[in-house]
Motif scaffolding. Sequence first.
Motif, PDB file in Angstrom:
ATOM      1  N   ILE A 257       0.852  -1.197   0.000  1.00  7.56           N
ATOM      2  CA  ILE A 257       0.000   0.000   0.000  1.00  7.56           C
ATOM      3  C   ILE A 257       0.883   1.241   0.000  1.00  7.56           C
ATOM      4  N   LYS A 258       1.904   1.216   0.846  1.00  9.38           N
ATOM      5  CA  LYS A 258       2.824   2.346   0.987  1.00  9.38           C
ATOM      6  C   LYS A 258       3.600   2.575  -0.306  1.00  9.38           C
ATOM      7  N   ALA A 259       4.001   1.470  -0.959  1.00  8.04           N
ATOM      8  CA  ALA A 259       4.837   1.565  -2.156  1.00  8.04           C
ATOM      9  C   ALA A 259       4.049   1.949  -3.409  1.00  8.04           C
ATOM     10  N   GLY A 260       2.745   1.716  -3.395  1.00  7.86           N
ATOM     11  CA  GLY A 260       1.949   2.049  -4.580  1.00  7.86           C
ATOM     12  C   GLY A 260       0.560   1.462  -4.500  1.00  7.86           C
ATOM     13  N   GLY A 261      -0.315   2.144  -3.774  1.00  5.76           N
ATOM     14  CA  GLY A 261      -1.653   1.631  -3.502  1.00  5.76           C
ATOM     15  C   GLY A 261      -2.521   1.448  -4.728  1.00  5.76           C
ATOM     16  N   GLU A 262      -2.194   2.126  -5.820  1.00  4.35           N
ATOM     17  CA  GLU A 262      -2.998   2.014  -7.042  1.00  4.35           C
ATOM     18  C   GLU A 262      -2.406   1.010  -8.040  1.00  4.35           C
ATOM     19  N   LEU A 263      -1.232   0.486  -7.734  1.00  3.24           N
ATOM     20  CA  LEU A 263      -0.538  -0.390  -8.691  1.00  3.24           C
ATOM     21  C   LEU A 263      -1.340  -1.620  -9.113  1.00  3.24           C
ATOM     22  N   PRO A 264      -2.069  -2.293  -8.192  1.00  5.14           N
ATOM     23  CA  PRO A 264      -2.800  -3.494  -8.635  1.00  5.14           C
ATOM     24  C   PRO A 264      -3.752  -3.229  -9.795  1.00  5.14           C
ATOM     25  N   LYS A 265      -4.256  -2.007  -9.903  1.00  3.18           N
ATOM     26  CA  LYS A 265      -5.226  -1.682 -10.963  1.00  3.18           C
ATOM     27  C   LYS A 265      -4.595  -1.686 -12.350  1.00  3.18           C
ATOM     28  N   LYS A 266      -3.255  -1.679 -12.390  1.00  5.64           N
ATOM     29  CA  LYS A 266      -2.568  -1.683 -13.681  1.00  5.64           C
ATOM     30  C   LYS A 266      -2.424  -3.090 -14.256  1.00  5.64           C
ATOM     31  N   TYR A 267      -2.806  -4.093 -13.488  1.00  6.25           N
ATOM     32  CA  TYR A 267      -2.607  -5.483 -13.910  1.00  6.25           C
ATOM     33  C   TYR A 267      -3.944  -6.213 -13.991  1.00  6.25           C
ATOM     34  N   ASP A 268      -3.989  -7.215 -14.844  1.00  3.33           N
ATOM     35  CA  ASP A 268      -5.212  -8.004 -15.023  1.00  3.33           C
ATOM     36  C   ASP A 268      -5.306  -9.052 -13.905  1.00  3.33           C
ATOM     37  N   LEU A 269      -6.086  -8.733 -12.886  1.00  2.51           N
ATOM     38  CA  LEU A 269      -6.281  -9.656 -11.767  1.00  2.51           C
ATOM     39  C   LEU A 269      -7.672 -10.288 -11.818  1.00  2.51           C
ATOM     40  N   SER A 270      -8.230 -10.369 -13.017  1.00  2.00           N
ATOM     41  CA  SER A 270      -9.614 -10.828 -13.160  1.00  2.00           C
ATOM     42  C   SER A 270      -9.792 -12.298 -12.802  1.00  2.00           C
ATOM     43  N   LYS A 271      -8.698 -13.088 -12.836  1.00  2.00           N
ATOM     44  CA  LYS A 271      -8.828 -14.504 -12.481  1.00  2.00           C
ATOM     45  C   LYS A 271      -8.831 -14.737 -10.971  1.00  2.00           C
ATOM     46  N   MET A 272      -8.446 -13.713 -10.226  1.00  2.88           N
ATOM     47  CA  MET A 272      -8.407 -13.841  -8.771  1.00  2.88           C
ATOM     48  C   MET A 272      -9.806 -14.095  -8.238  1.00  2.88           C
TER      49      MET A 272
END
Length: 656
Positions: free
Chosen positions: A371-386
């Motif tokens: 979160i500290k290093a980049g809280g928005e970073l996950p949105k840049k990747y396709d995590l739709s299979k999670m």
Amino acid sequence: MGNIESVSHEHRIFPPSAEFVQQANVAGMDAYHALCAEAEQDFTGFWGRLARENLQWSKPFTRVLDESGAPFYKWFDDGELNASYDCLDRNLANGNAEKVAIIFEADDGKVTKITYRELHAKVCQLANGIRALGHAKGERAIIYMPMSIEAVAAMQACARLGITHSVVFGGFSAKSVQERVIDAGATLIIAADEQMRGGRAIALKSAIDDAFALGGCEKVRNVIVYRRTGGTVAWTEGRDRWLHDVMANQPATCDPVPVGAEHPLFILYTSGSTGKPKGVQHSTAGYLLWAAMTMKWTFDIKPSDVFWCTADVGWITGHTYVCYGPLAVGATEVIFEGVPTYPDAGRFWKMCADHGVTIFYTAPTAIRSLIKAGGELPKKYDLSKMRLLGTVGEPINPEAWMWYYTVVGNSRCPVVDTFWQTETGGHMITPLPGATPLVPGSCTLPLPGIIAAVVDEAGHDVANGQGGLLVIKRPWPSMIRTIWGDPERYRKSYYPEELGGTLYLAGDGSVRNPDTGYFTIMGRIDDVLNVSGHRMGTMEIESALVANALVAEAAVVGRPDDVTGESICAFVVLKQARPEGAAGELIAKQLREWVGKEIGAIAKPKDIRFGDNLPKTRSGKIMRRLLRSIAKGEDITQDVSTLENPAILEQLKVTL
């Protein structure tokens, strides 16, 4: 269970989606309650059924639970099996032979995939090589390796031969290795030349050599070394052997050695409140059963899942949810060598996207740092299979839980906040994703067959809403069997007479919600710190500090930390005058490095404060409650009239 909605004014409630419930292994609260009722009505029948259905027995058991030697309980003890057979051979027979068992991503991003058939062959070749060196059932092996397919193969090869393994985390020092070699009476070490973390090669074999130099390792006959980097290593002819040479020309089949259900599968050393690390001894059958059951219940594992537990195999999480649990249920899993922030803070999310990860299990410390290093970073990747998220190692604060749920899970993946310990072998209190309504910050309810309670210091149940000691009232199959070589310490630590000698003391404080009965873990009740999910004994760190020639006295406490959950604060009295400024900073740096060398980098104090003395009563007792307040930056409002030296408190407020 009470009315879930009645607590919605305190916490937001997240019920499982109808779609998840339809497909879940435990579908809905009625299914959960039915399992709990089965365990309550016929406790041994419940566990016996699970053991027959989920494990392959070479000799079937006839006795489920032997309580005659309580608290040294025995489960399925007249039965025989082999853990490696259950994890590997069964998958060759049930159609999983060509299924990918492990997707390994190295620090530099290189990916290696290995099927169940290939992993079985690798384990068999290594087991045959170990056997050819003269090692056999009943011996102990130390494993000191980086995260790798080879580390899992080493653990499985030991299990296949009936050799009890003890994995030492690759960040631990030579002294830590030496202590464990001596305590376990190890005759074999399996190590690596180096490990790669964050683009850097970190020596491992040299720590083994240093451990031998410290003395006491004379029982070790062979050191097998995995060539991970090709880095230069010292070599002792006749003792040291390359792993590839040990495996060369060995048959790809090796009959698994049947062992009794209570045979020690592994010893895992964990910090206690005294200086000496304690060897937690786990059995074969009970441990493996719970590893498999929690994969099915907590993680709702399906044949199509790609499961990723980010823990190192040096910790219990890496044992249960990397080496044994996923393989016991025929899953495909990801193993990662590096760190979550290299080459950048998007590494975890890129890997989840690249490998199609569906179940992701990590620690609150990692979540907070990401979160500290980049809280928005996950949105840049396709995590739709999670489809499912999990946390482990310490309680997760509600704010981090919400970020995990909304940003990583896109508000559709259940979060299983799992409470358990090295000693419990597997999950104890956790939501079931297709059944339990979720509350951020609460691990919710015990798994079926786990009889948990909150009691006072006399062992009496307290009312829901009132804090107390977390205990387990009945034994369970994956529980610690004893502390290796120290049964009396086991009894005193986990079944204290103060609680009647029949309740397992978890060592954590807890409270249950008055309406739902949900458990919330409040933290440790003893002097064991929880740093990034790793348990560190204060006495262990104090002992390391005092062993330094500069130090006269030391006291260690924990303080809350936004990233690691708890950080280490050391109060030190030197044999020389109290240093200030740059001189103090230099000594503090030296002491941090010293502790890192003595125990490991994880034990380095974040804060070091120097004083002419420590706050003591006139009888000489250190007043640790005052040190905890100072470490937290709190004003001292407690009574200090019993202090021998009240003026010392101002000195100890200065951080270096």
